[in-house]
Design a protein around this motif. Sequence first.
Motif: not given
Length: 358
Positions: A200-224
């Motif tokens: 609804x705000x901004x009208x028509x924009x879908x929610x965003x969703x992403x992740x920092x690919x540099x954090x997609x590693x074993x033993x790390x905390x991925x940041x979504x």
Amino acid sequence: MTTKSFCALSLVLAAAAAPAQTPTYMHSPKEFVIDGNTNNNIPYSWYPTRYQQVYDAASFDVQAPIKAANLYYRMAGSGGSYGGQVVELAIWLGFAAKGVDATSATGTFASNIDATSQKLVVQKTKFNMPKLPNTNWDIKLPFDSGAVFVYGPVLGQNLVIETRVYGNDQSNKNFTYPIDAWQHIGTSVTNGTYTGCPSSNPKGAPPSHSVSTSTLKIGTTASFTGSGYVASTPAVMSLGGTTLALTMPGTSCQIVNDLLLLFPGLADASGNYAVPLPIPNDNSLGSISFLTQMFFFDQAANSVGITSSRGLVNTLAPYMTGVTCRVYSGDSTGLGNPDTFTSGSITRNYGLVTRLSD
């Protein structure tokens, strides 16, 4: 025909009939022998540059010693029309200094290499960057005659390859020549074609969703992260392993993965929602993939009062037993001499995918 001439002829014929010796190739990093996951122009298509790449011994796919006499790289992507420029360069090989590996190397060139082992294998020469339509190992830099360097990773010694680029026929300016490279990061791509449903705000924009690919590693905390654009509203991230295509009744919103795990919370005053996802320090998790999606409560958006983001297919970086790093310094004026450069920038877990052969 005399006995002597017959023997000589026999030797010549035997040599001609003997099969050619198959070269021994070794590559680093071994996890990216098939294909790297990025590309780089440094140092070969840069302005005057001093470049070191430090290779952990364990990063090579072949551990037995070889008499290295050739250095190879390959084009990134699918090749193309790049190439044809002439670069003046020199190359050294040497063992890393005692205690130095890709993790502990510094930005000071001299501190990374054992000077007593360093060998000039390609004296300053002009090299034509080949124009290649493929990604074969066709960027070949043969060492000078007799300038072999014996290297055996099995002995536990880390390797340093140093290249100095003195200039090029492009007025010493950088140009585009993407060489296959790697960096130790994961990947994240959109799960299917669904891009999210209107908020609804901004009208028509879908929610965003992403992740920092540099954090997609074993033993790390991925940041979504994500945003539903509505302040202080409940939010949730789902994690699953199976792709779905379920439409919420009365809306265009979809659920695109199974809800194996849910991470509920509250979006902040700007509508943003962050999920820190700890990745266990388990080597077996390297290269695995999982699915995520975010949902935001938005009463004004639709009859259900929920919006959903695009889904993601997230793949963890591979488990690696050895890595590389690069140290480099360049002069964008085109006037510098790399022989005088003493220190530079350092990028860990990154470098050109490299082949050596005898």
